[in-house]
Design a protein around this motif. Structure first.
Motif, PDB file in Angstrom:
ATOM      1  N   ILE A 230      -4.058  -2.722 -32.446  1.00  0.00           N
ATOM      2  CA  ILE A 230      -5.152  -1.750 -32.476  1.00  0.00           C
ATOM      3  C   ILE A 230      -6.184  -2.093 -33.545  1.00  0.00           C
ATOM      4  N   THR A 242      -4.276  -6.830 -40.522  1.00  0.00           N
ATOM      5  CA  THR A 242      -3.714  -7.148 -39.209  1.00  0.00           C
ATOM      6  C   THR A 242      -2.500  -8.065 -39.343  1.00  0.00           C
ATOM      7  N   ALA A 427      -7.696  -2.868 -27.051  1.00  0.00           N
ATOM      8  CA  ALA A 427      -8.189  -3.885 -27.980  1.00  0.00           C
ATOM      9  C   ALA A 427      -9.118  -4.876 -27.276  1.00  0.00           C
TER      10      ALA A 427
END
Length: 505
Positions: A230, A242, A427
Motif C-alpha cells: 500500500i 516500504t 497500488a
C-alpha cells in the motif's frame, strides 16, 4: 461404518453422517455467513462517501477494508482450532455477538482512525464466523452431499455480493454512511437466536491447544507485507518505510512457518502442504479471492468516479456478477459438472472465465456499462465453477476432526487474497495514476477539486481511467496464471494418488 486414516498421523475418525436437520442447519449457518459478507460488500459501495465525508485518502480506504481482512486472516486458523477444541456452536454464537458489537462501534465512528480500529475489532468476530460455518457443513453432510452443500454455501457468499451493494446504495441514498454498519446488527441477532436453537454442538474429541503465538506472528507478517504494497506508490518502492515493512513481513512469516513446524499443536500443520491436492487448491483459492476483492474495489470507483453513477445505481450495476453465481449454483450446475470434469479441469475452466471477465471489463467497459456487464457475467460463471470445487478440495484434504482448522485455512486464503487484491490492484492504480498526472492529492475527488481548468480535470479523469484499465489487466493475468498452475498441481496430485492405488492392488 468404515473409518478413515490420514497421512499426517491423525487418529482414525468416522466420516461425517447425514444429520436429519442438515438443510435447516445449512440455512442457519448461511445466515451467519451473510452477516460477514454484507459488511464487506456494503463497504465497497460506500468508498466514495467515506472519501468525501471523512476526508479519507485512497490509502485510508484501503486500510479500512484491509484492516478487517488482515486481522481476520491472522485469527482464522486459531479460531478454527479453538472451535475444534471447545465447540463449533459456541464459537459461532460468540462470533455473532462480537461482530454485532463491532458493527455498532464502526457505525458511530467519527474518523478514519476510529473506523479502521473498529473494523479490526470486527475481524475477530468475523474469524469465528468464517471458520465455524464451513466446519459445521463438514460435520452434518456426508461426502455425497457435501459438494452441493458447499455450492449453496458459496451461493450465499455471492448473494452477499449482490445484496450488499444494493442495500448499501439504498442506505447511502437515505441515511448517513454509518448506517451501513448498523444494518449488521439485526442480522446478527436473528442468526444468534437460530444458532442457539438449531445448530448441534460438535468438537474434536481429542482437542488441541490454541496457538496464540502463531496467530500473532501471522497477523504481524501479513500486515507488514500488505502495508509495504500500500505504501510503495506514495513512499517509493525503494524507500526505507516500504523496504522495512516488507522485510518485517517476510521475516515474521518465516518465523511463523518455523514455529508451526516445531510445536506439537500448530494451528496450521505445515505437513498439509506436502499434499499436492491441498497445495493446488490453496493457490487457486487465493487467486479467486484476489480477483474478486481487487476487482470489486476497482469497479465501485469506476462506476461512481468515471461513469458518474450514484451509490445505489453503482450497486445495481455490480449485481449481475453475484446473480450469475447464484443462478448457476442454485441450479446445481457446478455440483453436476465437478464429478464429470474432475476438480483440475473445473478449476481451470472457472479461473479462465474469471480472468477473461476481468479482461473484458478492462478493455470494453471503460466508457460504457455494456462491456462491463458482459465481463461481470463471465466472471460470475467462473466463480460459480471454481469456488465450490476449491473449497471442497481443501476440506477433503484435511482430516474431519480438523474441520475447524480446514475452514480456517479456506477462510484465511479468501480473506488474505481479498486484502492482497485490494492492496496490489490499488497500488497499481495509484502508481499508474501518479505516472500520468502530477498531482499532490491522494484521491481522485481531491485531485479534481484542485484542478484549475476543465482541460486539466479531463486529463485527470482520463489518467484515473487508464489506471483502472491497467490494474484490471494485471488482475486478469494473475488470476489466469494462478488458475492454470493450481489445475496443474491438482492434476499431478490425482495422478500420484491413482499410481499409489494401482500399486497397492
Amino acid at each position: 461404518m468404515t473409518t478413515t486414516t490420514t497421512d499426517n498421523g491423525a487418529s482414525p475418525l468416522a466420516p461425517p453422517e447425514r444429520h436429519p436437520q442438515r438443510w435447516i442447519i445449512l440455512g442457519v449457518i448461511c445466515l451467519a455467513q451473510l452477516t460477514v459478507l454484507l459488511d464487506n460488500t456494503v463497504l465497497n459501495v460506500a468508498i466514495p462517501s467515506l472519501t468525501r465525508e471523512l476526508d479519507a485518502s485512497t490509502a485510508d480506504i484501503q486500510w479500512v477494508i484491509s484492516a478487517y481482512s488482515l486481522v481476520q486472516s491472522g485469527l482464522l486458523l486459531t479460531a478454527g482450532s479453538t472451535a475444534d477444541r471447545y465447540g463449533r456452536k459456541k464459537m459461532l454464537a460468540a462470533g455473532l455477538v462480537l461482530f454485532g458489537a463491532g458493527s455498532l462501534v464502526a457505525g458511530l465512528a467519527q474518523s478514519t482512525g476510529q473506523l479502521i480500529a473498529a473494523r479490526a475489532g470486527m475481524g475477530v468476530g468475523g474469524a469465528l464466523l468464517m471458520t465455524t460455518t464451513l466446519a459445521v457443513i463438514v460435520q452434518v453432510f456426508d461426502d455425497a452431499e457435501r459438494v452441493k452443500a458447499i455450492g449453496l454455501w458459496a451461493t450465499v457468499n455471492s448473494l452477499g455480493f449482490a445484496v450488499g451493494p444494493l442495500l448499501g446504495g439504498f442506505m447511502l441514498d437515505h441515511f448517513w454512511w454509518g448506517a451501513i454498519f448498523l444494518i449488521n446488527i439485526p442480522v446478527a441477532v436473528v442468526g444468534l437466536v437460530a444458532t442457539l436453537v438449531l445448530v448441534p454442538e460438535s468438537k474434536n474429541p481429542r482437542g488441541d491447544r490454541p496457538d496464540l503465538l502463531g496467530a500473532v506472528l501471522s497477523t504481524i507478517g501479513m500486515t507488514g507485507v500488505v502495508y509495504a504494497i500500500i505504501s510503495g506508490p506514495d513512499e517509493g518502492w525503494t524507500s526505507a518505510t516500504t523496504l522495512t515493512s516488507a522485510a518485517v513481513g517476510v521475516v515474521v512469516m518465516g518465523a511463523f512457518v518455523a514455529w508451526e513446524l516445531r510445536i506439537p499443536y500448530p494451528m496450521l500443520d505445515m505437513h498439509f502442504f506436502r499434499n499436492q491436492k491441498f497445495t493446488g487448491a490453496v493457490a487457486g483459492a487465493i487467486l479467486v479471492a484476489f480477483g474478486m476483492g481487487g476487482s470489486l474495489f476497482l469497479l465501485t470507483q469506476h462506476l461512481q468516479f468515471v461513469l458518474g453513477y450514484g451509490p445505489l445505481e453503482a450497486g445495481l450495476r455490480t449485481a449481475p456478477l453475484a446473480l450469475t453465481v447464484v443462478a448457476l449454483n442454485l441450479t446445481g450446475i457446478g455440483a453436476r459438472l465437478l464429478p464429470r470434469l474432475g476438480t483440475p479441469l473445473t478449476i481451470a475452466s472457472g479461473m479462465t472465465c474469471l480472468a477473461a471477465g476481468l479482461a473484458v471489463i478492462s478493455l470494453l467497459g471503460g466508457d460504457s456499462y455494456g462491456g462491463m456487464l458482459a465481463g461481470l457475467i463471465v466472471m460470475g460463471a467462473g466463480i460459480a465453477l471454481a469456488m465450490p470445487a476449491m473449497a471442497n478440495a481443501i476440506m477433503s484434504a484435511i482430516p474431519p476432526e480438523k474441520a475447524g482448522v480446514g475452514a480456517g485455512v479456506n477462510g484465511t486464503l479468501a480473506e488474505f487474497g481479498n486484502g492482497l487484491g485490494v492492496a496490489v490492484l490499488g497500488a497499481v492504480l495509484n502508481a499508474r495514476f501518479a505516472a500520468l498526472v502530477s498531482v499532490s492529492a491522494a484521491s481522485l475527488p481531491a485531485a479534481l477539486a484542485a484542478a484549475t481548468s476543465d482541460a486539466e480535470r479531463a486529463r485527470i479523469s482520463d489518467a484515473f481511467s487508464s489506471g483502472l484499465e491497467t490494474s484490471q489487466l494485471v488482475g486478469a493475468v494473475a488470476v489466469l496464471v494462478g488458475g492454470l498452475l493450481a489445475a496443474a498441481l491438482l492434476r499431478r496430485a490425482e495422478r500420484a494418488d491413482s499410481a499409489v492405488a494401482a500399486s497397492s492392488v
